[in-house]
Scaffold this active site. Structure first.
Site, PDB file in Angstrom:
ATOM      1  N   ASP A  69     -22.742   2.996 -30.748  1.00  0.00           N
ATOM      2  CA  ASP A  69     -23.496   2.886 -31.999  1.00  0.00           C
ATOM      3  C   ASP A  69     -23.304   1.481 -32.554  1.00  0.00           C
ATOM      4  O   ASP A  69     -22.324   0.803 -32.259  1.00  0.00           O
ATOM      5  CB  ASP A  69     -23.065   3.948 -33.013  1.00  0.00           C
ATOM      6  N   GLU A 128     -24.901   6.497 -38.515  1.00  0.00           N
ATOM      7  CA  GLU A 128     -24.336   6.959 -39.778  1.00  0.00           C
ATOM      8  C   GLU A 128     -25.334   7.650 -40.701  1.00  0.00           C
ATOM      9  O   GLU A 128     -24.940   8.478 -41.517  1.00  0.00           O
ATOM     10  CB  GLU A 128     -23.694   5.780 -40.543  1.00  0.00           C
TER      11      GLU A 128
END
Length: 378
Positions: A69, A128
């Site tokens: 990520d 997120e």
């Protein structure tokens, strides 16, 4: 790639955290790093602010995947580091800068020496905040590069630096956002019979939600419902006509997550009916499924790291959420922890990983992916 180069990459990335789907500078920095590597076996394509890098293997009929990520958090950094965030109010407080650097280090090794099978490296945005993994998968961005197995790490401040933590089954919980608005009738505190009090309505909802885990779900099954925000009314002598409640559901299996969602919705509708008001219910899970490790790939990963020079630690499940769970619901694979030995927790404004973990992560996972590639190539 030597350790000095990896540390420079980490510090550069740490300084430019960006919120999900806004990782424009991060994407350009990553592309610059990737284009410095030998390009003979590499093919690069972008998807929104994400990047896919395909490494052509000697046997191109098999493909392994590795995902990192790339987004940061809306946190003001207070580490005092000389390479602290240059973006006000934003920070890599979850360690995605560590994740990216490890991925770059692994990619660099395979760019220099053609792997036994092909590999797809996924630099994924918006972990997120916007289910970037699910968006990327559903968009068809992988195309012919879709891997048959996929792997990822998450840094863990509580584990010794460079240690690998993993387990069979669920590593992280699946999560679901709760957003509920009750709408009734405001009025004067002196005439409650002419109003419909949403403070009382909201309080009843909050109270009843506490019975979900204690009375409506098998106590052997793990889950938690947290209502962390409630807003109603404007002043003390006015009966509130609206109440907004926000929270989260976390559960170790998707079945239990869905059952909790069902119970939250039932309670909200029941409370609204009993108070003769309207309930707007938004239960949003997106791609935040439980991170359920595949039995076969995880057995092999655990054995590999138990036999390696790195420390292997059996960990328990955690109620943290990760949208890698969606990818694991589509592609078999494994996520594990990488110890970074920090006194501060994930999402802390003082989170500062021990960067010695980067070399361990690169060495460990480049070796493991080579090991898996050789198995698939047989």
């Amino acid at each position: 790639m030597n350790n000095e180069k990896l540390l420079k990459m980490y510090r550069d990335l740490h300084q430019i955290p960006e919120i999900g789907m806004q990782e424009f500078e991060t994407q350009q920095k990553l592309l610059a790093f990737i284009r410095e590597m030998p390009q003979e076996f590499l093919e690069i394509k972008t998807w929104k602010t994400g990047i896919l890098v395909h490494v052509l293997g000697k046997d191109s009929s098999h493909t392994l995947g590795y995902r990192t990520d790339i987004d940061g958090l809306p946190v003001t950094e207070k580490t005092g580091l000389p390479f602290a965030s240059k973006h006000p109010g934003k920070m890599h407080a979850c360690g995605h800068d560590i994740h990216m650097t490890v991925a770059l280090g692994i990619l660099s090794k395979f760019a220099q020496k053609q792997p036994p099978v092909s590999l797809t490296f996924v630099f994924q945005p918006a972990e997120e905040n916007a289910s970037g993994g699910m968006q990327m998968f559903k968009s068809g961005a992988f195309g012919d590069w879709l891997p048959e197995e996929i792997y990822a790490i998450h840094d863990d401040p509580s584990l010794p630096v460079g240690a690998i933590g993993c387990r069979q089954g669920t590593l992280f919980a699946g999560t679901c956002e709760i957003h509920i608005k009750f709408t009734g009738q405001s009025g004067h505190a002196a005439f409650p019979q002419k109003a419909n009090d949403m403070v009382v309505c909201g309080a009843n909802f909050v109270s009843q939600v506490q019975t979900i885990m204690s009375r409506r779900i098998d106590p052997i099954k793990a889950g938690v419902v947290t209502l962390g925000h409630m807003t109603a009314g404007t002043t003390g002598n006015v009966i509130a006509g609206e109440c907004q409640i926000d929270g989260t559901i976390r559960a170790l299996t998707q079945d239990i997550n869905l059952e909790i969602q069902n119970q939250v919705e039932k309670i909200a509708k029941g409370v609204a009916y009993s108070f003769n008001c309207k309930a707007d219910i938004d239960l949003h899970q997106g791609g935040y499924f439980p991170v359920e490790n595949n039995e076969q790939t995880t057995t092999d990963l655990i054995k590999y790291f138990q036999d390696s020079s790195l420390q292997y630690i059996e960990t328990g499940p955690a109620m943290t959420g990760e949208d890698f769970g969606f990818l694991l619901s589509q592609i078999p694979g494994t996520m594990c922890w990488l110890g970074v030995d920090s006194p501060y927790s994930l999402h802390s404004d003082r989170m500062a990983p021990n960067t010695a973990a980067i070399k361990a992560g690169v060495t460990g996972f480049s070796g493991f992916l080579e090991h898996r590639a050789l198995k698939l190539a047989k």
